[in-house]
Structures are given as structure tokens and as C-alpha cells.
Design an enzyme around this catalytic site. Structure first.
Site, PDB file in Angstrom:
ATOM      1  N   LYS A  32     -43.268 -31.248  -3.406  1.00  0.00           N
ATOM      2  CA  LYS A  32     -43.133 -29.875  -2.890  1.00  0.00           C
ATOM      3  C   LYS A  32     -41.974 -29.119  -3.518  1.00  0.00           C
ATOM      4  O   LYS A  32     -41.854 -27.917  -3.342  1.00  0.00           O
ATOM      5  CB  LYS A  32     -43.004 -29.892  -1.366  1.00  0.00           C
ATOM      6  CG  LYS A  32     -41.741 -30.517  -0.842  1.00  0.00           C
ATOM      7  CD  LYS A  32     -41.704 -30.409   0.673  1.00  0.00           C
ATOM      8  CE  LYS A  32     -40.462 -31.092   1.212  1.00  0.00           C
ATOM      9  NZ  LYS A  32     -40.409 -31.153   2.641  1.00  0.00           N
ATOM     10  N   GLY A  37     -36.444 -35.686  -7.002  1.00  0.00           N
ATOM     11  CA  GLY A  37     -36.057 -35.852  -5.605  1.00  0.00           C
ATOM     12  C   GLY A  37     -34.578 -35.619  -5.348  1.00  0.00           C
ATOM     13  O   GLY A  37     -33.894 -34.889  -6.084  1.00  0.00           O
ATOM     14  N   ALA A 113     -47.588 -31.818   0.509  1.00  0.00           N
ATOM     15  CA  ALA A 113     -48.778 -32.654   0.719  1.00  0.00           C
ATOM     16  C   ALA A 113     -48.913 -32.999   2.200  1.00  0.00           C
ATOM     17  O   ALA A 113     -47.927 -33.312   2.859  1.00  0.00           O
ATOM     18  CB  ALA A 113     -48.662 -33.933  -0.101  1.00  0.00           C
ATOM     19  N   GLY A 175     -16.837 -38.696   7.972  1.00  0.00           N
ATOM     20  CA  GLY A 175     -17.662 -39.836   7.566  1.00  0.00           C
ATOM     21  C   GLY A 175     -16.951 -40.681   6.522  1.00  0.00           C
ATOM     22  O   GLY A 175     -16.379 -40.141   5.571  1.00  0.00           O
ATOM     23  N   GLY A 176     -16.985 -41.979   6.727  1.00  0.00           N
ATOM     24  CA  GLY A 176     -16.308 -42.897   5.803  1.00  0.00           C
ATOM     25  C   GLY A 176     -17.302 -43.753   5.034  1.00  0.00           C
ATOM     26  O   GLY A 176     -16.976 -44.853   4.577  1.00  0.00           O
ATOM     27  N   GLY A 265     -24.661 -39.548   7.602  1.00  0.00           N
ATOM     28  CA  GLY A 265     -25.930 -40.264   7.500  1.00  0.00           C
ATOM     29  C   GLY A 265     -27.086 -39.360   7.097  1.00  0.00           C
ATOM     30  O   GLY A 265     -26.969 -38.135   7.096  1.00  0.00           O
ATOM     31  N   HIS A 437     -14.429 -60.385 -25.681  1.00  0.00           N
ATOM     32  CA  HIS A 437     -13.020 -60.075 -25.475  1.00  0.00           C
ATOM     33  C   HIS A 437     -12.630 -58.922 -26.379  1.00  0.00           C
ATOM     34  O   HIS A 437     -13.048 -58.888 -27.539  1.00  0.00           O
ATOM     35  CB  HIS A 437     -12.160 -61.296 -25.829  1.00  0.00           C
ATOM     36  CG  HIS A 437     -10.691 -61.003 -25.753  1.00  0.00           C
ATOM     37  ND1 HIS A 437     -10.051 -60.905 -24.535  1.00  0.00           N
ATOM     38  CD2 HIS A 437      -9.768 -60.756 -26.708  1.00  0.00           C
ATOM     39  CE1 HIS A 437      -8.770 -60.620 -24.757  1.00  0.00           C
ATOM     40  NE2 HIS A 437      -8.575 -60.519 -26.063  1.00  0.00           N
TER      41      HIS A 437
HETATM   42  P1  FAD Z   1     -36.102 -38.693  -2.507  1.00  0.00           P
HETATM   43  O1  FAD Z   1     -35.280 -38.812  -3.712  1.00  0.00           O
HETATM   44  O2  FAD Z   1     -35.492 -38.012  -1.327  1.00  0.00           O
HETATM   45  O3  FAD Z   1     -37.412 -37.938  -2.947  1.00  0.00           O
HETATM   46  C1  FAD Z   1     -38.397 -37.567  -2.025  1.00  0.00           C
HETATM   47  C2  FAD Z   1     -39.213 -36.423  -2.619  1.00  0.00           C
HETATM   48  O4  FAD Z   1     -40.333 -36.182  -1.768  1.00  0.00           O
HETATM   49  C3  FAD Z   1     -38.451 -35.105  -2.691  1.00  0.00           C
HETATM   50  O5  FAD Z   1     -38.501 -34.610  -4.009  1.00  0.00           O
HETATM   51  C4  FAD Z   1     -39.161 -34.189  -1.710  1.00  0.00           C
HETATM   52  O6  FAD Z   1     -39.173 -32.838  -2.135  1.00  0.00           O
HETATM   53  C5  FAD Z   1     -40.562 -34.781  -1.723  1.00  0.00           C
HETATM   54  N1  FAD Z   1     -41.347 -34.493  -0.499  1.00  0.00           N
HETATM   55  C6  FAD Z   1     -40.966 -34.675   0.796  1.00  0.00           C
HETATM   56  N2  FAD Z   1     -41.984 -34.362   1.623  1.00  0.00           N
HETATM   57  C7  FAD Z   1     -43.016 -33.981   0.825  1.00  0.00           C
HETATM   58  C8  FAD Z   1     -44.341 -33.557   1.095  1.00  0.00           C
HETATM   59  N3  FAD Z   1     -44.836 -33.487   2.342  1.00  0.00           N
HETATM   60  N4  FAD Z   1     -45.131 -33.221   0.053  1.00  0.00           N
HETATM   61  C9  FAD Z   1     -44.668 -33.299  -1.232  1.00  0.00           C
HETATM   62  N5  FAD Z   1     -43.422 -33.711  -1.541  1.00  0.00           N
HETATM   63  C10 FAD Z   1     -42.618 -34.055  -0.514  1.00  0.00           C
HETATM   64  N6  FAD Z   1     -28.323 -43.484  -4.721  1.00  0.00           N
HETATM   65  C11 FAD Z   1     -27.935 -44.323  -5.709  1.00  0.00           C
HETATM   66  O7  FAD Z   1     -28.605 -45.335  -5.947  1.00  0.00           O
HETATM   67  N7  FAD Z   1     -26.815 -44.070  -6.467  1.00  0.00           N
HETATM   68  C12 FAD Z   1     -26.038 -42.988  -6.231  1.00  0.00           C
HETATM   69  O8  FAD Z   1     -25.028 -42.785  -6.916  1.00  0.00           O
HETATM   70  C13 FAD Z   1     -26.415 -42.094  -5.194  1.00  0.00           C
HETATM   71  N8  FAD Z   1     -25.681 -41.001  -4.940  1.00  0.00           N
HETATM   72  C14 FAD Z   1     -26.087 -40.138  -3.960  1.00  0.00           C
HETATM   73  C15 FAD Z   1     -25.313 -39.013  -3.698  1.00  0.00           C
HETATM   74  C16 FAD Z   1     -25.696 -38.129  -2.712  1.00  0.00           C
HETATM   75  C17 FAD Z   1     -24.838 -36.903  -2.438  1.00  0.00           C
HETATM   76  C18 FAD Z   1     -26.903 -38.346  -1.986  1.00  0.00           C
HETATM   77  C19 FAD Z   1     -27.349 -37.376  -0.935  1.00  0.00           C
HETATM   78  C20 FAD Z   1     -27.680 -39.468  -2.228  1.00  0.00           C
HETATM   79  C21 FAD Z   1     -27.273 -40.374  -3.209  1.00  0.00           C
HETATM   80  N9  FAD Z   1     -28.019 -41.522  -3.485  1.00  0.00           N
HETATM   81  C22 FAD Z   1     -27.600 -42.379  -4.458  1.00  0.00           C
HETATM   82  C23 FAD Z   1     -29.231 -41.857  -2.711  1.00  0.00           C
HETATM   83  C24 FAD Z   1     -30.504 -41.521  -3.503  1.00  0.00           C
HETATM   84  O9  FAD Z   1     -30.476 -40.172  -3.893  1.00  0.00           O
HETATM   85  C25 FAD Z   1     -31.728 -41.808  -2.644  1.00  0.00           C
HETATM   86  O10 FAD Z   1     -31.652 -43.134  -2.153  1.00  0.00           O
HETATM   87  C26 FAD Z   1     -33.005 -41.654  -3.449  1.00  0.00           C
HETATM   88  O11 FAD Z   1     -33.125 -40.354  -3.965  1.00  0.00           O
HETATM   89  C27 FAD Z   1     -34.220 -41.983  -2.582  1.00  0.00           C
HETATM   90  O12 FAD Z   1     -35.366 -41.831  -3.350  1.00  0.00           O
HETATM   91  P2  FAD Z   1     -36.797 -41.506  -2.684  1.00  0.00           P
HETATM   92  O13 FAD Z   1     -37.743 -41.403  -3.823  1.00  0.00           O
HETATM   93  O14 FAD Z   1     -37.062 -42.461  -1.603  1.00  0.00           O
HETATM   94  O15 FAD Z   1     -36.613 -40.076  -1.974  1.00  0.00           O
END
Ligand code: FAD
Length: 464
Positions: A32, A37, A113, A175-176, A265, A437
């Protein structure tokens, strides 16, 4: 030919789609927003781009130590920094779009979707039917706490912080956890005053490592309050005031800043999906799946941040994407999901894989510990970053059970440890492998040798 729908093109969904396509499926990928993501657009990549500038600023402040004279003052050009961040993000998003286009059997649909039934997805008024499997990978979004005042202007989540056009003067982080501490560390180096109100510091990390991180964050100039709760946010003229209290004795205190980042969170994204209509089991923490990522509805799978109890990590979402694709296509997957690296990009990096000491104690496992300080590592000293250590945990036979690193490039060093732990390797296997090294990886080698009583760069008197 199997026909599979993937909903969400984050690191879980787009990787699942590519792997499904590689294995011969016809894949319909629905997104969407933009591909990539949270990770690419609002998470890993934008934050690590900011982190790089934070690192450079840190090193520039120490330039004299490295024999460099900097004439005059320097500061962050926040507009230029944000432009660079957006450029990096756009390059990667473009790269993923191109990758997806390179598979003729991936059909990409932009739009929300909706699940019509267990075999049909609706998007932009069109129904796509007869799927053999549907993979839900809709990820997570920031969750606000119930603290009074979170609705005020200037109380923001990570999404809004990454969109700010000005550098906060005084940022309060509530948050920590990983996200809160990364932003705290980054913005402090960029020049903001930073206050952290933490209920706990990195609750999933080894307790010794979390403890060691606290003075490092304070040394960076972060005003850190640990073991506290934020109770109320209010406006006080130009500033926001957070009233907080220590958990152990209720002693109250107040802090002020121009922005309050709520980093307490993230929760699953369900809106508009219509999970109830097809009877997928879920709760406020996520979708419930079995070991093959199948929900209670046959043929409907879920991966990544949307899954209840999942570590919210991009590489875990991607690994699950590959694994679910292989399962759907009838392949036995070799991808191990039990051991994964956790990385924290604070200025002093923190990384871990496998069990913590606390987890081993809780399970009644007999274990040995070995630690090697970066202070005795040649590369760490030469790059001027010798603060921290490698801590390895092994069972009585020397099999590695956990690795915990705090210090320079911990997030890269953990890869070797994850590989060893995931493959049941022992300290002997690591020690029996020549490490280059001078590299930081020698600290891992020495920590492993310590488990065998054969560390070379540890004084004999300090060996157990
Ligand atoms: P997402 O990346 O959230 O993707 C889900 C996708 O689904 C989105 O694009 C959304 O638009 C789409 N969507 C939702 N509902 C619908 C629908 N109904 N129809 C169509 N599309 C839809 N993780 C790490 O491993 N290393 C890091 O350094 C790290 N840093 C981070 C920093 C921040 C500030 C944040 C917020 C997160 C970080 N993360 C990191 C976590 C990481 O971004 C997520 O764990 C990861 O993106 C999860 O992937 P995902 O594919 O499950 O979901």
C-alpha cells in the site's frame, strides 16, 4: 504452477516474493505504500544513514587525538543530512523495485490489500482469486503509550522524528530499548541535548552488557535516567515537560525538552486487512502461527513483525520470508531461525546472538564464560576505539551457546559468532581457524581461546 499472494513488501514480504518466484511460483505482491517497508523507509536504513554522520561528528570532535588540526568550528547541516538520508533510502527502494521487475512471474500491485476469503485478495477494487497460498507480511507500526499528554504537539514516534526538518534542541526519549537508545546516541552526536527516561536498558541483552552500556551513554553526554517511568507530559511554554518517577521509591522528577520521542514499542499492522472475515487467529501482539508460519487458516501464512512473539528485526523477517517460500513450494529449508544476531547501533555498538547468562541460569545449564577486552586488541587501539569486550558463553564441552559484544563494530563481529552458534560449533572450531591480523575479529578468537584456557594476549595471572 502455484499462485501465491504476498501482502506487504517490507523485508519479509519482498524477500518471500522473490524466493517464491525463484522457485517457480506466480507471485502477486501487494503493497500500500513503498517497497522496502519500515526497514527501508522508516527504520534500519534512514537511522543507519544518520548514524554514519553521528560517527563522523564523533571522530571529528576527537580529530586532535588522531593528529588532525581542524581550523574553525563545524556543525551538522541537518537539511543536507536529511537529503542524504532520503537519497540513500530512494536508491535502495529503486533497487528493490528493479529487482522485483526482473522477475517476470512477480506481479506488483500498489494499493491496500484486503482478504476477501482464504484464497482471494482484493486490491484497488479488483479481486485476485484462486491463490494456493497467501502470505501476510504487513509488519508493525509505532505504539503510543497511555501516558497522559502523548497527544500534544511535539510528542512524536520514530516515524515523525525521521521526518523532522530541524534538529531537536533538547530531545527527551521515553524508552530504553533498541530504537530509543539508537536515536538518543545519534542525536546526541548530531548536537542535540538528549535525555533518556528508561524503564530498563536493553531488556533482551545480557545484563552485564546492558550495565556496561550505561556509563558509555552517559560519557557521550546523554542525561540518562534508568529504572524510571514517565507519568505525564504537559506543555510548559515553548517546551514540553515530562513528569517521571523512579520505580523503586516513587521519587518524582521533571525534565524538559522541545520534542518527546515515545519509543516504547511497536504493534502489529492489521488495519484494513479483514483478518476477522477469514477467521485468522490474532491478538493485540500479533498473528498466531505454527512452526511453518501457517496461521490457523489452511494456506494462509504470516511472517515478520506481524507475527506474535517475533523478534522485530528485518533480517529475521527476511529469513522467515525465504523459509515460508520454500515451505509453500514443497522444499525443505536449510535456513535456521533459532539463532539470529541482535544489533544495536549506539555509538558503542552492542550485539548478541544465542543465550544470555541469565537465560542459561534460568534453564539450569552449566556454562563457562570467557571475556576479552578490546583494550588488548591491536586494531581497536589503532582505530582509537578500544572500549568494550567480547563475552562468550559455552557449555562444559566447549560448544558455543551465546555471544555478547559491546564495542567497535560489534554489529559486524557478531556474524562469526552467529554462524558458530547456529551450527553447533565449539570454541575449538573458532580457535582452530586463523583470524586475520590486525583485526577486531581477533578479539572473538581470543575470547574463544579463553574458554579453552589458551588465550595468548591475556596475562597468565589473569587466566582462570
Ligand atoms: P514492514 O517492514 O513493516 O513492512 C510491512 C509492509 O506491509 C509495509 O510496507 C506496509 O506498507 C505494508 N502493508 C501493511 N498493510 C498492508 C495492506 N493491507 N496491504 C498492502 N500493504 C500493506 N531491524 C533491523 O534488523 N535492524 C535495524 O537496524 C533496525 N532498525 C530499525 C529502526 C527503526 C527506527 C525502526 C522503526 C525499526 C527498525 N528495525 C530494524 C526493525 C525493522 O524495520 C522491522 O523488523 C522490519 O521492517 C519488519 O519487516 P516486515 O516485512 O515484517 O514489515
Amino acid at each position: 504452477m502455484k499462485k501465491v499472494a504476498v501482502i506487504g513488501a517490507g523485508p519479509g514480504g519482498y524477500v518471500a516474493a522473490i524466493r517464491l518466484a525463484q522457485l517457480g511460483a506466480n507471485v502477486h505482491l501487494f503493497e500500500k505504500d513503498r517497497v522496502g517497508g519500515t526497514c527501508l523507509n522508516r527504520g534500519c536504513i534512514p537511522t543507519k544513514t544518520l548514524f554514519r554522520t553521528a560517527e563522523i561528528m564523533h571522530e571529528m570532535r576527537r580529530s586532535a587525538e588522531f593528529g588532525i588540526k581542524l581550523d574553525g568550528d563545524f556543525s551538522v547541516d541537518y537539511t543536507a543530512l536529511c537529503e542524504r538520508k532520503d537519497k540513500v533510502v530512494n536508491t535502495l527502494v529503486g533497487g528493490i523495485e528493479q529487482l522485483l521487475r526482473s522477475y517476470p512471474n512477480i506481479y506488483f500491485h500498489i494499493g491496500n490489500a484486503v482478504l476477501a476469503d482464504a484464497r482471494t485478495v482484493e486490491c484497488c477494487g479488483e479481486a485476485f482469486a484462486d491463490f494456493d497460498a497467501i502470505v501476510i507480511a504487513t509488519g508493525s507500526a509505532p505504539q503510543m503509550t497511555e501516558t497522559e499528554g502523548v497527544e500534544l504537539d511535539g510528542v512524536i514516534t520514530s516515524d515523525e522524528l525521521l521526518e523532522l526538518k530541524v534538529l531537536p534542541r533538547r530531545l527527551i526519549v521515553v524508552g530504553g530499548g533498541v530504537i530509543g537508545l539508537e536515536f538518543a546516541s545519534i542525536y546526541r552526536e548530531l548536537g542535540s541535548e538528549v535525555i533518556v527516561l528508561a524503564s530498563r536498558i536493553l531488556k533482551n541483552a545480557d545484563a552485564e552488557i546492558s550495565r556496561r552500556l550505561v556509563p558509555m551513554l552517559k560519557k557521550q553526554g546523554i542525561e540518562l535516567y534508568n529504572d524510571v517511568r514517565a507519568r505525564r507530559i504537559s506543555r510548559s511554554g515553548e517546551l514540553l515537560k515530562v513528569e517521571a518517577a523512579y520505580k523503586k521509591n516513587g521519587e518524582p522528577f521533571e525534565v524538559e525538552g522541545d520534542y518527546v520521542l515515545i519509543a516504547s514499542g511497536r504493534g502489529p499492522v492489521y488495519e484494513g486487512l479483514n483478518l476477522d472475515a477469514i477467521g485468522v487467529e490474532y491478538d493485540e501482539k500479533g498473528v498466531i502461527v505454527d512452526k511453518n508460519f501457517q496461521t490457523n487458516v489452511c494456506g494462509v501464512f504470516a511472517i515478520g513483525d506481524i507475527v506474535r512473539g517475533n523478534p522485530q528485526l528485518a533480517h529475521v523477517a527476511s529469513a522467515q520470508g525465504e523459509r515460508v517460500a520454500e515451505h509453500i513450494m514443497g522444499h525443505e529449508s536449510k535456513i535456521q531461525l533459532e539463532v539470529y544476531p541482535n544489533c544495536v547501533f549506539t555509538l558503542n555498538e552492542v550485539a548478541h546472538a544465542g543465550f544470555t547468562e541469565e537465560e542459561l541460569k534460568e534453564r539450569g545449564v552449566q556454562y563457562s564464560v570467557s571475556k576479552f577486552n578490546f583494550a588488548a586488541n591491536g586494531k581497536a587501539l589503532s582505530i582509537g576505539d578500544a572500549n568494550g569486550l567480547v563475552k562468550l558463553l559455552a557449555d562444559k564441552q566447549g560448544k558455543l551457546l551465546g555471544a555478547h559484544i559491546i564495542g567497535p563494530h560489534a554489529n559486524d563481529l557478531i556474524a562469526e559468532c552467529s554462524l558458530a552458534i547456529a551450527n553447533g560449533m565449539s570454541a575449538e572450531d573458532v580457535v582452530g581457524t586463523i583470524h586475520a591480523h590486525p583485526t577486531l575479529s581477533e578479539a572473538v578468537l581470543e575470547a574463544a581461546a579463553g574458554l579453552l584456557g589458551s588465550a595468548i594476549h591475556v596475562a597468565n595471572s589473569r587466566k582462570k
